[in-house]
Design a protein around this motif. Structure first.
Motif, PDB file in Angstrom:
ATOM      1  N   GLU A  11       4.762  38.909  20.376  1.00 56.70           N
ATOM      2  CA  GLU A  11       5.215  40.019  19.541  1.00 56.70           C
ATOM      3  C   GLU A  11       4.121  40.433  18.555  1.00 56.70           C
ATOM      4  OE1 GLU A  11       8.492  40.816  16.073  1.00 56.70           O
ATOM      5  OE2 GLU A  11       9.069  39.454  17.686  1.00 56.70           O
ATOM      6  N   GLU A  12       3.457  39.447  18.005  1.00 58.41           N
ATOM      7  CA  GLU A  12       2.415  39.710  17.002  1.00 58.41           C
ATOM      8  C   GLU A  12       1.224  40.457  17.606  1.00 58.41           C
ATOM      9  OE1 GLU A  12       1.495  39.565  13.018  1.00 58.41           O
ATOM     10  OE2 GLU A  12       3.281  38.750  13.940  1.00 58.41           O
ATOM     11  N   LYS A  15       1.215  44.473  18.459  1.00 62.82           N
ATOM     12  CA  LYS A  15       1.369  45.479  17.407  1.00 62.82           C
ATOM     13  C   LYS A  15       0.376  46.626  17.592  1.00 62.82           C
ATOM     14  CE  LYS A  15       3.517  42.638  13.925  1.00 62.82           C
ATOM     15  NZ  LYS A  15       3.449  42.091  12.598  1.00 62.82           N
TER      16      LYS A  15
END
Length: 107
Positions: A11-12, A15
């Motif tokens: 998820e990080e 971005k």
């Protein structure tokens, strides 16, 4: 710097901004030397996210990216690794590598 778990990692790095990830371990002295450099740059670059992942706690992520030496710093944008370096580098070198990555995503 945000400490990532294996669950948070994907998820990080997906971005819509540059994400600098430091792959490190507690016992690694060069890792400890690099941390203050990254923490300083984190304060200077508002548009860049800085994070770290402990390779002892999350070896699957390190294996996924073929990391055999630490510290390894990888820079991601929208899930794609766009720059990296291995080893404790002086601030000027780390800054140059972050700038290179920013240039790639702005091109």
């Amino acid at each position: 710097m945000k400490a990532l778990t294996e669950k948070e990692f994907d998820e990080e790095i997906n971005k819509d901004k540059l994400v600098v990830v430091d792959f490190w371990a507690e016992w690694c002295m060069p890792c400890r030397m690099l941390t203050p450099v990254l923490e300083k740059l984190e304060k200077e670059y508002d548009s860049v996210e800085f994070a770290k992942l402990n390779t002892d706690e999350y070896p699957n992520v390190a294996m996924r990216f073929g990391i055999f030496s630490i510290p390894t710093v990888m820079m991601f944008y929208k899930g794609e690794m766009i720059n990296s370096f291995v080893g404790a580098m002086p601030e000027s070198v780390v800054r140059r590598e972050v700038e290179k990555a920013l240039e790639k995503i702005q091109a």
